[in-house]
Design an enzyme around this catalytic site. Structure first.
Site, mmCIF file in Angstrom:
data_model
loop_
_atom_site.group_PDB
_atom_site.id
_atom_site.type_symbol
_atom_site.label_atom_id
_atom_site.label_comp_id
_atom_site.label_asym_id
_atom_site.label_seq_id
_atom_site.Cartn_x
_atom_site.Cartn_y
_atom_site.Cartn_z
ATOM 1 N N ARG A 54 0.832 -1.200 0.000
ATOM 2 C CA ARG A 54 0.000 0.000 0.000
ATOM 3 C C ARG A 54 0.868 1.253 0.000
ATOM 4 N NH1 ARG A 54 -3.601 -1.417 5.181
ATOM 5 N NH2 ARG A 54 -1.529 -2.054 5.845
ATOM 6 N N ASP A 56 0.857 5.625 0.449
ATOM 7 C CA ASP A 56 0.113 6.720 1.076
ATOM 8 C C ASP A 56 -0.329 7.760 0.049
ATOM 9 O OD1 ASP A 56 0.429 5.644 3.618
ATOM 10 O OD2 ASP A 56 2.275 6.756 4.011
ATOM 11 N N ARG A 205 10.664 7.605 3.878
ATOM 12 C CA ARG A 205 10.621 9.055 4.073
ATOM 13 C C ARG A 205 11.381 9.477 5.326
ATOM 14 N NH1 ARG A 205 4.335 10.016 3.781
ATOM 15 N NH2 ARG A 205 4.947 12.104 4.490
#
Length: 269
Positions: A54, A56, A205
């Site tokens: 998945r 974001d 990130r």
């Protein structure tokens, strides 16, 4: 319609800027909702998809891998062209294949994956570029590659990556194996390429944020080792913006014979 269920695998590429992430949500607005709606229009039946990983909101995919089961008989190129006819410009099926059962094993987009690769693309220039908005991260202070590369070496191997894990992460364990962390520069574009067996939520990130702190001289490369060993998210750098994050490739056993996109297919590589 055919009589037997077949497992079809798709390679899906998308620009994540206008979507609320991959996973279906009430009210729609996700890549999965949009893809399944297109599949339903093409197949004239409900189609439930399973993805490799998945993403974001605001995160892109050069190659998301998706599987579904269907009894519909169609040529593989029809799954590409037919489904794309019902998709918006920001989402495209790039390839399709049928996977047979191998010695009783069944392909699964998520659980059959052996490694995942992400790119993080960063624009390093004193002035932001409106042409790159939503496609790259941006850092206005100069970045030095060698200190970042030195810091990255501490992350290679099997570690507890709790320091780079989002609070809402649902992974069963923070221990992951980082196979590769490559940093390259072309003009004002800096590309971080990370390959691991799996990633925690926001892990890429958060790692990029820490590398930037080293690259701009605020911390020495050894700080990365301290953060990693400390396993304390609050001591690490803030989570970096999603704009420059791309799911690049999902690795599977070669016996599945999937027609992957080249890892260096992106124009900034």
């Amino acid at each position: 319609m055919g009589s037997e269920l077949k497992r079809i695998v798709l390679g899906v590429q998308y620009d994540g800027n206008q979507w609320r992430g991959w996973q279906t949500q009430p009210g729609g607005g996700t890549v999965q909702d949009t893809l399944e709606a297109a599949l339903k229009r093409f197949a004239l039946d409900d189609v439930a998809t399973t993805c490799a990983g998945r993403t974001d909101a605001g995160v892109h995919a050069l190659e998301q891998v998706v599987h579904f089961d269907t009894s519909l008989d169609r040529e593989l190129f029809s799954w590409v062209r037919g489904v794309n006819a019902f998709l918006p410009p920001s989402i495209a099926v790039r390839w399709a294949c049928e996977v047979p059962r191998l010695s009783g094993a069944e392909f699964h987009a998520r659980f059959s994956a052996v490694a995942r690769t992400y790119h993080y693309v960063l624009y390093n220039n004193p002035v932001r570029s409106p042409l790159l908005s939503g496609k790259t991260g941006w850092v206005f202070r100069p970045l030095e590659l060698e200190p970042m590369r030195e810091a990255a070496r501490y992350l290679i191997g099997t570690h507890d990556f709790s320091a780079f894990r989002a609070a809402e992460c649902q992974a069963k364990t923070p221990v992951k194996t980082m196979h590769r962390l490559h940093i390259a520069r072309k003009g004002d574009i800096v590309v971080f390429t990370l390959t691991a067996n799996a990633f925690l939520h926001h892990m890429v990130r958060n790692i990029v944020g820490a590398l930037v702190v080293v690259g701009n001289g605020n911390k020495p490369p050894e700080w990365m080792r301290e953060i990693l060993n400390g396993r304390d998210r609050s001591r690490a750098a803030p989570t970096f913006m999603p704009d420059g994050l791309y799911l690049a490739k999902i690795d599977y056993d070669a016996s599945w014979n999937l027609p992957h996109e080249p890892l260096d297919s992106a124009p900034w590589l």
